[in-house]
Write a protein that holds these residues in place. Structure first.
Motif, PDB file in Angstrom:
ATOM      1  N   LYS A 111      10.384  -4.479   2.426  1.00  0.00           N
ATOM      2  CA  LYS A 111      10.339  -3.013   1.587  1.00  0.00           C
ATOM      3  C   LYS A 111      11.602  -3.082   0.607  1.00  0.00           C
ATOM      4  O   LYS A 111      11.415  -2.502  -0.698  1.00  0.00           O
ATOM      5  CB  LYS A 111      10.158  -1.881   2.229  1.00  0.00           C
TER       6      LYS A 111
ATOM      7  N   SER B 280       0.686  -1.324   0.085  1.00  0.00           N
ATOM      8  CA  SER B 280       0.022   0.124  -0.037  1.00  0.00           C
ATOM      9  C   SER B 280       0.674   1.268  -0.031  1.00  0.00           C
ATOM     10  O   SER B 280       0.460   2.052  -0.624  1.00  0.00           O
ATOM     11  CB  SER B 280      -0.970  -0.027   1.217  1.00  0.00           C
ATOM     12  N   GLU B 281       1.969   1.345   0.764  1.00  0.00           N
ATOM     13  CA  GLU B 281       3.000   2.346   0.777  1.00  0.00           C
ATOM     14  C   GLU B 281       3.535   2.555  -0.449  1.00  0.00           C
ATOM     15  O   GLU B 281       3.695   3.865  -1.020  1.00  0.00           O
ATOM     16  CB  GLU B 281       3.867   2.207   2.001  1.00  0.00           C
ATOM     17  N   LEU B 282       4.120   1.446  -1.175  1.00  0.00           N
ATOM     18  CA  LEU B 282       4.510   1.545  -2.372  1.00  0.00           C
ATOM     19  C   LEU B 282       3.869   2.314  -3.358  1.00  0.00           C
ATOM     20  O   LEU B 282       4.142   3.038  -4.260  1.00  0.00           O
ATOM     21  CB  LEU B 282       5.263   0.041  -2.885  1.00  0.00           C
TER      22      LEU B 282
ATOM     23  N   LYS C  48       2.776   1.660  -8.970  1.00  0.00           N
ATOM     24  CA  LYS C  48       1.212   2.043  -9.104  1.00  0.00           C
ATOM     25  C   LYS C  48       0.752   1.394 -10.606  1.00  0.00           C
ATOM     26  O   LYS C  48      -0.350   0.986 -10.615  1.00  0.00           O
ATOM     27  CB  LYS C  48       0.792   3.410  -8.641  1.00  0.00           C
TER      28      LYS C  48
ATOM     29  N   VAL D 298       1.450   4.061  -3.059  1.00  0.00           N
ATOM     30  CA  VAL D 298       1.057   5.598  -2.766  1.00  0.00           C
ATOM     31  C   VAL D 298       2.334   6.581  -3.192  1.00  0.00           C
ATOM     32  O   VAL D 298       2.301   7.538  -3.784  1.00  0.00           O
ATOM     33  CB  VAL D 298       0.850   5.827  -1.347  1.00  0.00           C
ATOM     34  N   SER D 299       3.592   5.784  -2.875  1.00  0.00           N
ATOM     35  CA  SER D 299       4.774   6.636  -2.890  1.00  0.00           C
ATOM     36  C   SER D 299       5.726   6.622  -4.278  1.00  0.00           C
ATOM     37  O   SER D 299       6.190   7.272  -4.694  1.00  0.00           O
ATOM     38  CB  SER D 299       5.626   6.265  -1.823  1.00  0.00           C
ATOM     39  N   ASN D 300       5.269   5.732  -5.120  1.00  0.00           N
ATOM     40  CA  ASN D 300       5.940   5.368  -6.261  1.00  0.00           C
ATOM     41  C   ASN D 300       4.793   5.140  -7.563  1.00  0.00           C
ATOM     42  O   ASN D 300       4.209   4.019  -7.543  1.00  0.00           O
ATOM     43  CB  ASN D 300       6.613   3.961  -6.050  1.00  0.00           C
ATOM     44  N   ALA D 301       4.975   6.155  -8.286  1.00  0.00           N
ATOM     45  CA  ALA D 301       3.783   6.032  -9.174  1.00  0.00           C
ATOM     46  C   ALA D 301       4.162   5.112 -10.516  1.00  0.00           C
ATOM     47  O   ALA D 301       3.269   4.483 -11.179  1.00  0.00           O
ATOM     48  CB  ALA D 301       4.019   7.558 -10.129  1.00  0.00           C
TER      49      ALA D 301
END
Length: 423
Positions: free
Chosen positions: A385, A266-268, A276, A270-273
């Motif tokens: 991560k 989930s964090e990735l 995503k 959000v932080s990595n376009a």
């Protein structure tokens, strides 16, 4: 050629990992001068089936069938969905209905060691006759269901036959045992039966070093470790998924829920376009509602491909195409010795394996030995991560690969060689 009688509940068209171990042993036993004869249920209640396995039964194998009464068939009139789920080993831990609690209590306390107990008595009678007619002096039982071992126990006590007991999973120490709402008397009976089987069988075979150590505290009988394995499947080279796929194959039970992984993904996202745009979590097999609820709570639903059960051949193809293969186990001391059968097919697929399970998990040693992937426990967020980012960077340059070594010892034929030495 020496004849052996193999007594097993799971046999094609049963699907899932339970059937594969002995289907593959039977496939290769003749190569080692052993002729297998099968004793199986005539009318079993298999929670999943896979007709493709029928094609793998060796030609000319003698198969003897004995009728079985299964309480699950009666319980399904109350709730076919809940009954099928419990018989598959999927036990919900949240929001259990009153009916589900009742079914679990009945399963744990009235059907000891399991709901196939009514197969014991008629099978002992039939097998006694078969052994005489076929001139067989050695039997093999494989469980779960552990009722099959009680067939072996009765035959050993009655006839003095040579008996090898194969434990695909532990008995009283397996994780779901605690969820069966066992009374003190039921626990005592399970422990008594387990110890009796372990002390009367001539040879015991287990699938992991941890289970061997647990059983050594209960018996002085010889115990050998023969893991599950992979068959040499002739699958043509398949193009890898274009997406950055993380694929899990098999049942995701309620406890097999690596929330740290869902959180990191989930964090990735959000932080990595870039991440995503291409990430996909593909779940092939039965997934418990508890696990799905956890995945969706971390906002991963748009990235989940919920495939459901597929044939074994389709699963093998999916493994070869995947960017990453996910392996999970319940986070508890009781599961340190559980080595999922899919691990070995993952090895054969030669794709990076991400394993998340308990500390001191037996899987860790296998992945270290084969250099086929990495193992993490449920607390190693930073390292997990970091690895995912490293693998993602390699994926972007089409260089996400592994150089697995020492995997041939896990081939089904080599494992059958080890088994033949014990028979």
């Amino acid at each position: 050629m020496k004849k052996v009688l193999i007594i097993t509940y799971y046999w094609p068209p049963a699907g899932g990992p339970g059937v594969q171990r002995w289907l593959k042993f039977v496939k290769y036993l003749r190569d080692f001068n052993i002729e297998p004869v099968l004793f199986i249920p005539k009318n079993p209640n298999y929670p999943i089936t896979d007709a493709a396995f029928l094609k793998e039964i060796p030609e000319g194998i003698k198969i003897i069938k004995q009728s079985i009464f299964e309480p699950y068939q009666l319980a399904s009139f109350l709730s076919s969905k809940k009954t099928k789920r419990i018989s598959s080993g999927i036990i919900q831990t949240k929001n259990q209905s009153f009916l589900e609690k009742i079914l679990l209590w009945i399963r744990g306390n009235l059907f000891i060691p399991d709901a196939r107990k009514y197969w014991i008595k008629p099978s002992v009678k039939s097998i006694t006759k078969v052994l005489q007619e076929e001139n067989i002096e050695t039997i093999i039982t494989t469980g779960p269901p552990h009722s099959v071992h009680l067939i072996g126990l009765a035959l050993k006590e009655r006839l003095g036959i040579t008996w090898l007991a194969d434990f695909r999973d532990p008995w009283t120490s397996i994780g779901y045992h605690k969820k069966l709402k066992l009374t003190r008397a039921a626990k005592k009976k399970h422990n008594f039966l387990e110890k009796r089987v372990l002390n009367i069988a001539d040879t015991i075979v287990v699938t992991s070093p941890t289970t061997k150590r647990e059983f050594e505290a209960l018996t002085s009988q010889p115990i050998s470790v023969i893991t599950n394995g992979f068959d040499d499947q002739q699958i043509q080279e398949i193009k890898l998924d274009a997406a950055f796929t993380m694929v899990h194959i098999g049942s995701l039970l309620s406890g097999r829920n690596p929330e740290n992984l869902w959180r990191i993904l989930s964090e990735l996202l959000v932080s990595n376009a870039d991440f995503k745009k291409v990430f996909k979590l593909k779940l092939i097999g039965v997934v418990s509602e508890d696990v799905l609820e956890s995945i969706y709570a971390h906002h991963l639903k748009p990235y989940v491909d919920l495939v459901g059960y597929v044939s074994h051949n389709t699963a093998l193809q999916a493994q070869k195409k995947s960017q990453i293969l996910l392996l999970t186990e319940i986070n508890s001391k009781e599961t340190q010795g559980i080595i999922p059968g899919k691990l070995f097919e993952y090895l054969a697929a030669k794709r990076p394996i991400l394993a998340i399970g308990p500390k001191n998990w037996d899987v860790s040693a296998i992945l270290e030995d084969t250099k086929a992937g990495k193992t993490f426990d449920y607390t190693e967020d930073v390292k997990l991560k970091k690895l995912l980012l490293e693998w993602f960077e390699a994926y972007k340059t089409s260089s996400l690969n592994i150089a697995a070594t020492n995997i041939n010892k896990y081939s089904r034929r080599e494992l059958t060689r080890k088994l033949a030495e014990l028979i």
